[in-house]
Design an enzyme around this catalytic site. Structure first.
Site, PDB file in Angstrom:
ATOM      1  N   GLY A  29      -8.628   3.688   6.138  1.00 37.17           N
ATOM      2  CA  GLY A  29      -7.585   2.996   5.205  1.00 37.17           C
ATOM      3  C   GLY A  29      -6.498   3.507   5.090  1.00 37.17           C
ATOM      4  N   GLY A  33       0.903   5.726   2.324  1.00 35.33           N
ATOM      5  CA  GLY A  33       0.914   6.837   1.350  1.00 35.33           C
ATOM      6  C   GLY A  33       0.812   8.086   2.408  1.00 35.33           C
ATOM      7  N   VAL A  34       1.015   9.443   2.200  1.00 31.93           N
ATOM      8  CA  VAL A  34       0.967  10.587   2.480  1.00 31.93           C
ATOM      9  C   VAL A  34      -0.485  10.746   2.411  1.00 31.93           C
ATOM     10  CG1 VAL A  34       1.495  11.453  -0.210  1.00 31.93           C
ATOM     11  CG2 VAL A  34       1.560  12.914   2.238  1.00 31.93           C
ATOM     12  N   CYS A 120     -10.068  -3.417  -7.857  1.00 31.07           N
ATOM     13  CA  CYS A 120      -9.967  -3.052  -6.290  1.00 31.07           C
ATOM     14  C   CYS A 120     -10.906  -2.526  -5.323  1.00 31.07           C
ATOM     15  CB  CYS A 120      -8.148  -3.383  -6.320  1.00 31.07           C
ATOM     16  SG  CYS A 120      -7.973  -3.007  -4.620  1.00 31.07           S
ATOM     17  N   GLY A 145      -7.651   7.615   0.978  1.00 29.03           N
ATOM     18  CA  GLY A 145      -7.478   9.067   0.716  1.00 29.03           C
ATOM     19  C   GLY A 145      -7.027   9.317  -0.840  1.00 29.03           C
ATOM     20  N   CYS A 217      -1.139  -2.313  -8.785  1.00 28.41           N
ATOM     21  CA  CYS A 217      -0.958  -2.765  -6.888  1.00 28.41           C
ATOM     22  C   CYS A 217       0.145  -4.049  -6.918  1.00 28.41           C
ATOM     23  CB  CYS A 217      -2.021  -2.978  -5.634  1.00 28.41           C
ATOM     24  SG  CYS A 217      -3.808  -3.569  -6.562  1.00 28.41           S
TER      25      CYS A 217
END
Length: 383
Positions: A29, A33-34, A120, A145, A217
């Site tokens: 996924g 983002g990092v 979520c 992540g 989110c």
């Protein structure tokens, strides 16, 4: 592509393990983002066949004051291009609205304070995404992540806290079953956040310096109060002390949570000293926000809680009292407690020491050492 930071913190895999991993397809996924960016790289280094997937979970309006899905998608695409992997795209906005957002609104209407990120993860990331990756994309695993780890005992998968105690996200993943954990990989759960950033910088990834997302989110960086007012009509009312004295007015009970101190709009009240006021109750019947003075006021304290909507990672109901620790909110210190089963759907939790701001609608998540046992939704406090 190489990263010295990665090589320092991840021992090389054996030829046999690499060969085994090369047979496995992982859909990672990609949020833009990092953490997800570095997760994809780690999986590549470990030999897996890696592809990315970007989920759009919210249909936006014209508000451009926060990081939009379009910007996140561009970052995810840039990272996948750099890593040389394919990026799939899927829209789960309908599933999100039906299974997450409507529940979120219902909880606020009922005077509770829900945690949509937990829902979520349950309904979208580890259900809709997992099903789509396995059935439509032929994945052996999904990866995210999240800062959690997988463990194993007696052949069964366990959910463990992330190695970085400051970033551990097991609180948000307690609804996962052992089978969902077995189908998921969490590459950054084994390292600390600064190392993740260092790997991203080694690789020159577009997300290396991108700040972590904050807030719910679908709200992004917008003001929560303004967002909620678009969906739920506010009902202003009185703010009263525990003794019944009117000390102000509120814009709507839904804008407040137990233990809240800031944003109450209560100035100095004649004859009541300088101690700040805290929310201790939301009286839905009379539309009154009840407050008390002082952070150690007994009205703020609970000796325990009742929780329902239980989820245990091993999916076995608790039938006997269990000693463990609990978190009633994210990043809270572990609270020693005892779980006392009422039935398969409801438990009583008794704290060793009274706790402040136990909030109905939030989740109580249980641990034994590194192991996340599961959790439930707080129904009521026990005074």
């Amino acid at each position: 592509m190489k990263s010295k930071t990665y090589e320092t913190h991840f021992p090389p895999l054996s030829a046999e393990q690499l060969a085994e991993n090369r047979k496995k397809k992982v859909i990672c996924g990609m949020s833009g983002g990092v953490d997800s960016s570095v997760s994809a790289f780690i999986l590549q280094q470990q030999g897996y066949q890696v592809e990315g997937l970007f989920m759009k979970n919210w249909e936006e309006d014209d508000d451009t004051d926060y990081c939009t899905a379009a910007a996140d998608l561009a970052d995810a695409q840039a990272v996948c291009d750099k890593l040389g992997i394919k990026l799939h795209k899927i829209n789960f906005a309908a599933e999100y609205w039906d299974n997450v957002f409507e529940h979120f609104l219902q909880e606020y209407k009922a005077g509770r304070t829900p945690n949509p990120d937990i829902l979520c993860n349950k309904e979208i990331k580890f259900k809709a995404f997992l099903d789509y990756a396995a059935e439509d994309l032929g994945a052996d695993y999904i990866a995210t992540g999240h800062y959690v780890r997988r463990g194993e005992k007696d052949g069964q998968c366990q959910l463990l806290r992330g190695l970085d105690n400051n970033k551990d996200q097991s609180y948000f993943l307690y609804t996962l079953s052992k089978d969902q954990v077995a189908q998921s990989l969490f590459p950054v759960g084994e390292i600390e956040k600064p190392i993740v950033r260092a790997i991203a910088e080694d690789l020159g990834l577009a997300t290396a310096k991108k700040k972590d997302s904050t807030g719910i989110c679908f709200i992004g960086e917008r003001k929560f109060k303004d967002f909620l007012a678009r969906y739920l009509p506010a009902q202003p009312g009185e703010i009263r002390t525990v003794e019944g004295k009117v000390v102000g007015r509120h814009d709507g009970l839904m804008y407040h949570t137990l233990g809240q101190r800031k944003g109450l709009g209560i100035g100095g009240v004649k004859g009541m000293g300088e101690d700040p006021f805290y929310v201790v109750e939301k009286d839905l019947v009379n539309n009154v926000l009840v407050v008390a003075q002082g952070h150690d006021n007994s009205a703020l304290l609970s000796s325990g809680l009742i929780a329902s909507q239980l989820h245990w990672v091993d999916r076995q109901p608790i039938r006997q009292p269990v000693r463990c620790t609990v978190k009633t909110r994210y990043r809270q210190e572990d609270i020693p407690c005892e779980i006392q089963p009422i039935n398969d759907e409801t438990i009583r939790v008794v704290f060793d020491e009274p706790q402040i701001a136990v909030t109905p609608g939030q989740s109580a998540v249980f641990y034994q050492g590194e192991i996340c046992l599961g959790g439930g939704v707080i129904e009521t406090q026990i005074k």
